[in-house]
Write an enzyme that holds these catalytic residues in place. Sequence first.
Site, PDB file in Angstrom:
ATOM      1  N   GLY A 185     111.524  88.416  10.695  1.00 44.16           N
ATOM      2  CA  GLY A 185     110.546  89.263  11.373  1.00 44.16           C
ATOM      3  C   GLY A 185     110.056  88.653  12.673  1.00 44.16           C
ATOM      4  N   CYS A 186     109.813  87.362  12.657  1.00 44.50           N
ATOM      5  CA  CYS A 186     109.317  86.678  13.850  1.00 44.50           C
ATOM      6  C   CYS A 186     110.390  86.624  14.929  1.00 44.50           C
ATOM      7  CB  CYS A 186     108.827  85.280  13.489  1.00 44.50           C
ATOM      8  SG  CYS A 186     107.434  85.326  12.333  1.00 44.50           S
ATOM      9  N   THR A 187     111.635  86.443  14.517  1.00 42.65           N
ATOM     10  CA  THR A 187     112.746  86.440  15.463  1.00 42.65           C
ATOM     11  C   THR A 187     112.907  87.819  16.094  1.00 42.65           C
ATOM     12  OG1 THR A 187     113.873  84.661  14.281  1.00 42.65           O
ATOM     13  CG2 THR A 187     115.232  86.052  15.710  1.00 42.65           C
TER      14      THR A 187
END
Length: 148
Positions: A43-45
Amino acid sequence: MLNVGDSLPKFDSLNQDGISVSSKDFQGKKLVIFFYPKANTPGCTAEACDINNNISELNKAGFEILGISADSVEKQKKFHEKFSFKYDLLADENHDILEKFNVWQLKKFMGKEYMGIVRSTFIFDEKGICTRVIEKVKTKEAAAQILE
């Protein structure tokens, strides 16, 4: 959590290269700060890459960009280099900035409670006043949400 109308909290932290970055560096500039739970996770990527892929549009709109998590400088550097981000990632291992923005909160996942970062984005005007808070960040549409 920081609200619309609040002033940009004062902070100093190290970026992915170990260089000190301060809130003072952004006086007179529009600033987007996005908080993400952990470098190099799906998700952060997706969020960080969407912002990077749309950086020219964000810059044209006058925005400077900062990503912040509780990861170490070394982890931020690996994440930054892996995806060639065109903006700084700040390491906030002691949670100083996270707490000033009140994004370090009790979270629940699969019946377990733990402290963690609430994914959120804050937009500040040239005077350092918060003009918008995005609490329900769509990781694959983060840039579009900022530009709305």
